[in-house]
Write a protein that holds these residues in place. Structure first.
Motif, PDB file in Angstrom:
ATOM      1  N   GLN A  73       0.837  -1.201   0.000  1.00 34.72           N
ATOM      2  CA  GLN A  73       0.000   0.000   0.000  1.00 34.72           C
ATOM      3  C   GLN A  73       0.875   1.254   0.000  1.00 34.72           C
ATOM      4  N   ASN A 127      -7.487   4.836  -4.540  1.00 33.42           N
ATOM      5  CA  ASN A 127      -6.684   4.071  -3.584  1.00 33.42           C
ATOM      6  C   ASN A 127      -7.437   2.816  -3.149  1.00 33.42           C
ATOM      7  N   HIS A 129      -8.038  -0.572  -0.928  1.00 33.28           N
ATOM      8  CA  HIS A 129      -7.696  -0.840   0.473  1.00 33.28           C
ATOM      9  C   HIS A 129      -6.607  -1.891   0.608  1.00 33.28           C
ATOM     10  N   SER A 130      -6.604  -2.858  -0.265  1.00 35.72           N
ATOM     11  CA  SER A 130      -5.545  -3.874  -0.227  1.00 35.72           C
ATOM     12  C   SER A 130      -5.138  -4.200  -1.662  1.00 35.72           C
TER      13      SER A 130
END
Length: 154
Positions: A73, A127, A129-130
């Protein structure tokens, strides 16, 4: 002197020995002495050390640390920031990496420059999350194709 007798002196020995054999013996003795004293026939050849880039070494070390820590990330965020800067720079909207336009401004400028749909660019700027390694590689390929398409359009 007879041929069957043993020479009594060194001079007598040399008078019976062919000079080729003497030269050969002398050369062997010289090579043996040089080898025993570890003498070289010239200066030692130095191995050329490979030129290492401190920046490349730093980047490789940092990549290894981030991979072991599984910080995909963080890597994605850094890549997205660089992608935003490259995109804004190619569109003529960015003067420095610290002052970037908003994503909506980037998308509008990109759409007007290329005439393409905003879906692919919106996916790159969002973006998740994972993310796993394969998704990160796919993101890199998509980012490269978007920047390449912009180079062709501008």
């Amino acid at each position: 002197m007879e041929s069957g007798t043993v020479p009594q002196t060194l001079l007598d020995y040399f008078s019976r020995t062919p000079w080729l054999a003497v030269g050969l013996q002398f050369a062997l003795l010289l090579l043996f002495l040089l080898w025993q004293q570890s003498q070289r026939f010239g200066p030692p050849l130095l191995e050329k050390e490979p030129v290492t880039s401190n920046s490349a070494a730093y980047i490789e070390a940092l990549a290894g640390v981030l991979e072991r820590a599984q910080q995909r990330q963080f890597v994605l965020e850094q890549l997205q920031d660089r992608f935003r800067y490259d995109l804004a720079h190619q569109l003529g909207l960015a003067a420095s990496p610290h002052h970037l336009p908003r994503d909506s401004e980037l998308m509008q400028a990109w759409q007007s420059a290329t005439g393409r749909s905003l879906d692919s660019l919106q996916d790159l700027l969002s973006n998740p999350h994972s993310i796993d390694d394969s998704q990160l590689l796919k993101w890199l390929e998509q980012a490269a194709s978007v920047l390449q398409a912009l180079k062709g359009a501008v």
